[in-house]
Design an enzyme around this catalytic site. Structure first.
Site, PDB file in Angstrom:
ATOM      1  N   LYS A  13      35.926 -46.198 -18.750  1.00 19.17           N
ATOM      2  CA  LYS A  13      34.687 -45.887 -18.658  1.00 19.17           C
ATOM      3  C   LYS A  13      33.609 -46.861 -19.532  1.00 19.17           C
ATOM      4  O   LYS A  13      32.873 -47.444 -19.174  1.00 19.17           O
ATOM      5  CB  LYS A  13      34.494 -44.514 -18.197  1.00 19.17           C
ATOM      6  CG  LYS A  13      33.135 -44.059 -17.838  1.00 19.17           C
ATOM      7  CD  LYS A  13      33.184 -42.588 -17.496  1.00 19.17           C
ATOM      8  CE  LYS A  13      33.833 -41.647 -18.562  1.00 19.17           C
ATOM      9  NZ  LYS A  13      33.171 -41.379 -19.708  1.00 19.17           N
ATOM     10  N   ARG A  88      28.613 -34.159 -17.971  1.00 20.06           N
ATOM     11  CA  ARG A  88      30.036 -33.978 -17.796  1.00 20.06           C
ATOM     12  C   ARG A  88      30.454 -32.433 -17.399  1.00 20.06           C
ATOM     13  O   ARG A  88      31.391 -31.759 -17.404  1.00 20.06           O
ATOM     14  CB  ARG A  88      30.256 -33.930 -19.318  1.00 20.06           C
ATOM     15  CG  ARG A  88      31.598 -34.691 -19.520  1.00 20.06           C
ATOM     16  CD  ARG A  88      31.960 -34.674 -21.023  1.00 20.06           C
ATOM     17  NE  ARG A  88      33.003 -35.280 -21.525  1.00 20.06           N
ATOM     18  CZ  ARG A  88      33.008 -36.484 -21.929  1.00 20.06           C
ATOM     19  NH1 ARG A  88      31.664 -37.194 -21.839  1.00 20.06           N
ATOM     20  NH2 ARG A  88      33.909 -37.023 -22.503  1.00 20.06           N
ATOM     21  N   ARG A 127      46.865 -45.263 -26.145  1.00 20.94           N
ATOM     22  CA  ARG A 127      45.752 -45.223 -27.133  1.00 20.94           C
ATOM     23  C   ARG A 127      45.890 -44.339 -28.333  1.00 20.94           C
ATOM     24  O   ARG A 127      45.518 -44.938 -29.247  1.00 20.94           O
ATOM     25  CB  ARG A 127      44.379 -44.950 -26.202  1.00 20.94           C
ATOM     26  CG  ARG A 127      43.295 -45.189 -26.962  1.00 20.94           C
ATOM     27  CD  ARG A 127      42.081 -45.215 -25.897  1.00 20.94           C
ATOM     28  NE  ARG A 127      41.597 -43.818 -25.586  1.00 20.94           N
ATOM     29  CZ  ARG A 127      40.324 -43.608 -24.915  1.00 20.94           C
ATOM     30  NH1 ARG A 127      40.045 -44.656 -24.272  1.00 20.94           N
ATOM     31  NH2 ARG A 127      40.056 -42.457 -25.012  1.00 20.94           N
ATOM     32  N   ARG A 134      39.381 -43.595 -33.644  1.00 22.26           N
ATOM     33  CA  ARG A 134      38.888 -42.165 -33.264  1.00 22.26           C
ATOM     34  C   ARG A 134      39.746 -40.952 -33.666  1.00 22.26           C
ATOM     35  O   ARG A 134      40.944 -40.913 -33.283  1.00 22.26           O
ATOM     36  CB  ARG A 134      38.503 -42.094 -31.772  1.00 22.26           C
ATOM     37  CG  ARG A 134      37.059 -42.566 -31.324  1.00 22.26           C
ATOM     38  CD  ARG A 134      36.929 -42.799 -29.976  1.00 22.26           C
ATOM     39  NE  ARG A 134      37.079 -41.480 -29.222  1.00 22.26           N
ATOM     40  CZ  ARG A 134      36.823 -41.296 -27.991  1.00 22.26           C
ATOM     41  NH1 ARG A 134      36.313 -42.558 -27.234  1.00 22.26           N
ATOM     42  NH2 ARG A 134      36.987 -40.272 -27.519  1.00 22.26           N
ATOM     43  N   ARG A 145      41.501 -33.121 -23.539  1.00 21.55           N
ATOM     44  CA  ARG A 145      40.087 -33.535 -22.961  1.00 21.55           C
ATOM     45  C   ARG A 145      40.417 -33.952 -21.414  1.00 21.55           C
ATOM     46  O   ARG A 145      39.389 -33.673 -20.850  1.00 21.55           O
ATOM     47  CB  ARG A 145      39.963 -35.030 -23.499  1.00 21.55           C
ATOM     48  CG  ARG A 145      39.454 -34.982 -25.262  1.00 21.55           C
ATOM     49  CD  ARG A 145      38.484 -35.780 -25.554  1.00 21.55           C
ATOM     50  NE  ARG A 145      38.492 -37.304 -25.164  1.00 21.55           N
ATOM     51  CZ  ARG A 145      39.298 -38.152 -25.663  1.00 21.55           C
ATOM     52  NH1 ARG A 145      39.915 -37.676 -27.023  1.00 21.55           N
ATOM     53  NH2 ARG A 145      39.412 -39.205 -25.250  1.00 21.55           N
TER      54      ARG A 145
HETATM   55  P1  ADP Z   1      36.319 -39.844 -23.613  1.00 22.01           P
HETATM   56  O1  ADP Z   1      37.109 -41.065 -24.120  1.00 22.01           O
HETATM   57  O2  ADP Z   1      37.042 -38.691 -23.314  1.00 22.01           O
HETATM   58  O3  ADP Z   1      35.509 -40.142 -22.271  1.00 22.01           O
HETATM   59  P2  ADP Z   1      33.809 -39.665 -24.919  1.00 22.01           P
HETATM   60  O4  ADP Z   1      33.521 -40.456 -26.022  1.00 22.01           O
HETATM   61  O5  ADP Z   1      32.962 -39.698 -23.720  1.00 22.01           O
HETATM   62  O6  ADP Z   1      35.220 -39.319 -24.504  1.00 22.01           O
HETATM   63  O7  ADP Z   1      33.539 -38.122 -25.651  1.00 22.01           O
HETATM   64  C1  ADP Z   1      33.833 -37.675 -26.761  1.00 22.01           C
HETATM   65  C2  ADP Z   1      33.563 -36.155 -27.069  1.00 22.01           C
HETATM   66  O8  ADP Z   1      32.513 -36.011 -27.089  1.00 22.01           O
HETATM   67  C3  ADP Z   1      34.043 -35.237 -25.990  1.00 22.01           C
HETATM   68  O9  ADP Z   1      35.288 -34.813 -25.959  1.00 22.01           O
HETATM   69  C4  ADP Z   1      33.211 -34.165 -26.189  1.00 22.01           C
HETATM   70  O10 ADP Z   1      33.475 -33.250 -27.046  1.00 22.01           O
HETATM   71  C5  ADP Z   1      31.795 -34.831 -26.574  1.00 22.01           C
HETATM   72  N1  ADP Z   1      31.030 -35.159 -25.369  1.00 22.01           N
HETATM   73  C6  ADP Z   1      30.764 -36.396 -25.077  1.00 22.01           C
HETATM   74  N2  ADP Z   1      29.693 -36.438 -23.961  1.00 22.01           N
HETATM   75  C7  ADP Z   1      29.605 -34.810 -23.957  1.00 22.01           C
HETATM   76  C8  ADP Z   1      28.748 -34.388 -23.061  1.00 22.01           C
HETATM   77  N3  ADP Z   1      27.981 -34.740 -21.810  1.00 22.01           N
HETATM   78  N4  ADP Z   1      28.898 -32.826 -23.027  1.00 22.01           N
HETATM   79  C9  ADP Z   1      29.548 -32.214 -23.838  1.00 22.01           C
HETATM   80  N5  ADP Z   1      30.251 -32.969 -24.865  1.00 22.01           N
HETATM   81  C10 ADP Z   1      30.484 -34.108 -24.688  1.00 22.01           C
END
Ligand code: ADP
Length: 186
Positions: A13, A88, A127, A134, A145
């Site tokens: 994504k 989310r 990853r 990260r 997650r």
């Molecule tokens: P991923 O690689 O899982 O898609 P992201 O980079 O989008 O992860 O997000 C990393 C972390 O940031 C999530 O695991 C969560 O803790 C937090 N986070 C990101 N966006 C949101 C959201 N819209 N609502 C709540 N927590 C969020």
């Protein structure tokens, strides 16, 4: 153009979002990146957010929604935006609808990148092993997650599906292949 990009962790994504936003000349708004920036700035907000991030759990809705409201009110969002990682939860999705409605606006595209779960698990494992830098990218947190995704984010797809605005895109193939499928839906 006001776009929401959905998809499980490991669906690619983030990569697709960067390419698409660049192509369309709209800001790429990644709530995950906003959270990581808050953590590395060491602000009070960052301190609050860090424990959720490190556990692979979602940051509370009210916090994220406030941040998004502020972000979407900035001048660069006037011509549109691409949301990556938001909404989310169902609560976030409904808040977004209400927020846009109050601005007399609507989403123009909701695109979900779909990838079979077996492939996601494999990608996440890789990853974690290669280390993306990260702190939440080890296998254990990544699978947490994914669990959170099925429980809390999958209902978001259903919400948009019921509104008739969800478009699915097959996430298998090269980065370019997936990108051109997405472009083809817009
Ligand atoms: P991923 O690689 O899982 O898609 P992201 O980079 O989008 O992860 O997000 C990393 C972390 O940031 C999530 O695991 C969560 O803790 C937090 N986070 C990101 N966006 C949101 C959201 N819209 N609502 C709540 N927590 C969020």
């Amino acid at each position: 153009m006001r776009i929401v990009l959905l998809g499980p962790p490991g669906a690619g994504k983030g990569t697709q979002a960067v390419l698409l936003a660049e192509k369309r000349g709209i800001p790429h708004i990644s709530t995950g990146q906003m959270m990581r920036d808050a953590v590395s700035s060491g602000s009070d907000l960052g301190k609050k957010v860090k424990k959720f991030l490190d556990a692979g759990e979602l940051v509370p809705d009210n916090l994220v929604i406030e941040l998004i409201k502020e972000r979407l009110s900035r001048a660069d969002c006037r011509t549109g935006f691409l949301l990556d990682g938001f909404p989310r939860t169902l609560e976030q999705a409904k808040s977004l609808t209400v927020l846009l409605k109050s601005l007399n606006k609507e989403l123009t595209h909701v695109i979900e990148i779909t990838v079979p779960e077996s492939v996601i698990l494999e990608r996440i494992k890789r990853r974690g092993e290669t280390g993306s830098g990260r702190s939440d990218d080890n296998t254990e947190v990544a699978s947490k997650r994914l669990q959170v995704y099925w429980a809390q984010t999958a209902p978001v797809s259903k919400y948009y599906q019921e509104l008739g605005s969800l478009v699915e895109v097959n996430g298998l193939g090269t980065i370019e292949e997936v990108q051109s499928r997405i472009q083809g839906k817009i």
